[in-house]
Design an enzyme around this catalytic site. Structure first.
Site, PDB file in Angstrom:
ATOM      1  N   LYS A   1       1.104  -0.977  -0.134  1.00 37.94           N
ATOM      2  CA  LYS A   1       0.062   0.196   0.547  1.00 37.94           C
ATOM      3  C   LYS A   1       0.945   1.300   0.037  1.00 37.94           C
ATOM      4  O   LYS A   1       1.785   1.104   0.505  1.00 37.94           O
ATOM      5  CB  LYS A   1      -1.351  -0.341   0.946  1.00 37.94           C
ATOM      6  CG  LYS A   1      -0.524  -0.140   2.620  1.00 37.94           C
ATOM      7  CD  LYS A   1      -0.336   1.750   3.086  1.00 37.94           C
ATOM      8  CE  LYS A   1       1.218   0.739   4.248  1.00 37.94           C
ATOM      9  NZ  LYS A   1       1.763   2.388   5.296  1.00 37.94           N
TER      10      LYS A   1
ATOM     11  N   ASP B   1      -3.070  -2.415   9.481  1.00 37.43           N
ATOM     12  CA  ASP B   1      -3.192  -2.109   8.583  1.00 37.43           C
ATOM     13  C   ASP B   1      -3.382  -3.392   7.558  1.00 37.43           C
ATOM     14  O   ASP B   1      -3.839  -3.334   6.451  1.00 37.43           O
ATOM     15  CB  ASP B   1      -1.700  -2.005   7.781  1.00 37.43           C
ATOM     16  CG  ASP B   1      -1.082  -0.108   8.304  1.00 37.43           C
ATOM     17  OD1 ASP B   1      -1.924   0.058   8.195  1.00 37.43           O
ATOM     18  OD2 ASP B   1       0.292  -0.053   8.386  1.00 37.43           O
TER      19      ASP B   1
HETATM   20  P1  ATP Z   1       3.663  -0.195   7.944  1.00 38.79           P
HETATM   21  O1  ATP Z   1       3.991   0.812   6.404  1.00 38.79           O
HETATM   22  O2  ATP Z   1       2.075  -1.086   8.071  1.00 38.79           O
HETATM   23  O3  ATP Z   1       4.043   0.632   9.493  1.00 38.79           O
HETATM   24  P2  ATP Z   1       6.452  -1.730   7.350  1.00 38.79           P
HETATM   25  O4  ATP Z   1       6.235  -1.784   5.672  1.00 38.79           O
HETATM   26  O5  ATP Z   1       7.658  -0.271   7.837  1.00 38.79           O
HETATM   27  O6  ATP Z   1       4.669  -1.450   8.088  1.00 38.79           O
HETATM   28  P3  ATP Z   1       7.197  -4.686   7.664  1.00 38.79           P
HETATM   29  O7  ATP Z   1       7.489  -4.726   6.020  1.00 38.79           O
HETATM   30  O8  ATP Z   1       5.650  -4.758   7.391  1.00 38.79           O
HETATM   31  O9  ATP Z   1       6.949  -2.690   7.656  1.00 38.79           O
HETATM   32  O10 ATP Z   1       7.712  -4.819   8.980  1.00 38.79           O
HETATM   33  C1  ATP Z   1       8.105  -4.211   9.926  1.00 38.79           C
HETATM   34  C2  ATP Z   1       9.128  -5.455  11.256  1.00 38.79           C
HETATM   35  O11 ATP Z   1       7.808  -6.425  11.266  1.00 38.79           O
HETATM   36  C3  ATP Z   1       9.872  -5.889  10.651  1.00 38.79           C
HETATM   37  O12 ATP Z   1      11.101  -5.217  10.964  1.00 38.79           O
HETATM   38  C4  ATP Z   1       9.646  -7.378  10.884  1.00 38.79           C
HETATM   39  O13 ATP Z   1      10.637  -7.307  12.478  1.00 38.79           O
HETATM   40  C5  ATP Z   1       8.461  -7.687  11.050  1.00 38.79           C
HETATM   41  N1  ATP Z   1       8.077  -8.493  10.272  1.00 38.79           N
HETATM   42  C6  ATP Z   1       6.924  -9.438  10.911  1.00 38.79           C
HETATM   43  N2  ATP Z   1       6.085 -10.111  10.004  1.00 38.79           N
HETATM   44  C7  ATP Z   1       6.478  -9.783   8.882  1.00 38.79           C
HETATM   45  C8  ATP Z   1       6.854  -9.879   7.185  1.00 38.79           C
HETATM   46  N3  ATP Z   1       5.961 -11.146   7.194  1.00 38.79           N
HETATM   47  N4  ATP Z   1       7.487  -9.152   6.735  1.00 38.79           N
HETATM   48  C9  ATP Z   1       8.305  -8.863   6.797  1.00 38.79           C
HETATM   49  N5  ATP Z   1       8.316  -8.315   8.305  1.00 38.79           N
HETATM   50  C10 ATP Z   1       7.589  -8.876   9.302  1.00 38.79           C
END
Ligand code: ATP
Length: 315
Positions: A27, A154
């Site tokens: 997203k 999210d």
């Molecule tokens: P958001 O945009 O929802 O704030 P994000 O995209 O910044 O999230 P994610 O890639 O969802 O961040 O990952 C945040 C943290 O969640 C990672 O650093 C990791 O430790 C943990 N995590 C748990 N499950 C997953 C997964 N399936 N893929 C990636 N990270 C994961």
């Protein structure tokens, strides 16, 4: 035999499902208005979510015990234990139905990790739907959405995709009308922790001493989305977390400038960052901006995508 296996056998005549793959979108927030910190530490949001055509795939296969594997360029940054949102989704769904979460989950990861594009949330939503199908549970959309909200703010949007306004912590969704838009994403080196960015938002707000208004989705932004008008959308994109992300990662300003110099209509930090998002007029402009961002040396990789994209879908 595990309870899940027993459940599948009891289903009788239907042939056993051996694997289910679900594709789930990343997203971008076309609008992210952030309110003051609530007593519970969360922030009320007015979150204009757009699903974009950059996908992870989650494959669920019967197994003796719950295991997770991951492939893709960022695979080494993804936890493979029960903290993985995909594993948590399988556990929550199984617990609701009195099943053993005996499943192997493989994540083919394309969404940047800790990049502000809800990659973990996407995997949670994908695993939930994949397990529901594998185990033949036939959960209603409302039941799946309830589990998604328990997994994270999210996650409900990752399940439904399209375009939506998320209020509360972002988990209360109302669908939005949206035309098609073209985007370029610049992936930064390393991630940013979402809680750390919200803490920096609170710190900057306290230092400024200004009252934070209740978050609202701007009517102009919603009208631009519905009209599919890229110039109007460029003028109304908003991310209240951008100053906090730039405060923690000042070098992102150079990436934003490189995309604007190459002709992007607008540039912003995606959610909590550090991925940056560039709204462009058409596919030709997308290719030009992506090329210029790569040549600028200010990012690790680029992706071209369109919005809105469908939510979690069996593949
Ligand atoms: P958001 O945009 O929802 O704030 P994000 O995209 O910044 O999230 P994610 O890639 O969802 O961040 O990952 C945040 C943290 O969640 C990672 O650093 C990791 O430790 C943990 N995590 C748990 N499950 C997953 C997964 N399936 N893929 C990636 N990270 C994961």
């Amino acid at each position: 035999m595990s309870a899940a296996g027993a459940g599948a056998a009891a289903a009788g005549a239907a042939p056993a499902v051996t694997a289910v793959t679900v594709r789930v979108p990343a997203k971008v927030n076309a609008g992210l208005a952030v309110g003051a910190a609530r007593p519970d530490g969360f922030h009320d949001l007015a979150n204009v979510f757009l699903a974009v055509s950059l996908y992870d795939e989650v494959t669920a296969t019967p197994a003796d015990t719950l295991t997770v594997t991951c492939s893709g360029p960022d695979a080494d940054q993804v936890p493979l234990d029960r903290t993985n949102l995909a594993a948590r989704a399988a556990e929550l769904l199984a617990a609701r139905h009195g099943l053993d979460p005996a499943v192997h989950l493989h994540i083919a990861k394309n969404i940047p990790v800790a990049g502000g594009m809800a990659g973990g949330s996407a995997d949670g939503a994908g695993a939930l739907l994949a397990c529901d199908l594998l185990w033949g549970l036939g959960s209603s959309p409302a039941e799946l959405l309830e589990i998604c909200a328990e997994l994270g703010s999210d996650v409900p949007f990752s399940l439904v995709g399209g375009a939506a306004l998320g209020t509360g912590r972002g988990e209360q969704l109302a669908p939005l009308e949206s035309g098609i838009f073209h985007w370029v994403f610049a992936v930064a080196d390393g991630g940013l922790s979402t809680p750390a960015v919200f803490r920096e938002f609170d710190r900057l707000a306290a230092a400024a001493g200004t009252e934070i208004p209740a978050p609202l989705a701007a009517p102009d932004l919603l009208a631009a989305l519905a009209a599919g008008d890229p110039d109007a959308l460029a003028a109304t994109l908003l991310n209240d977390l951008q100053a906090a992300a730039l405060s923690l990662r000042p070098e992102l300003a150079r990436t934003l400038d490189a995309g604007l110099d190459a002709g992007a209509l607008a540039a912003l930090v995606s959610g909590s960052g550090p991925t940056t998002a560039f709204l462009v007029r058409d596919p030709e402009s997308a290719a030009k901006v992506a090329g210029a961002l790569t040549a600028s040396g200010t990012c690790r990789a680029t992706s071209v995508a369109t919005s809105p994209a469908p939510g979690a879908t069996r593949h």
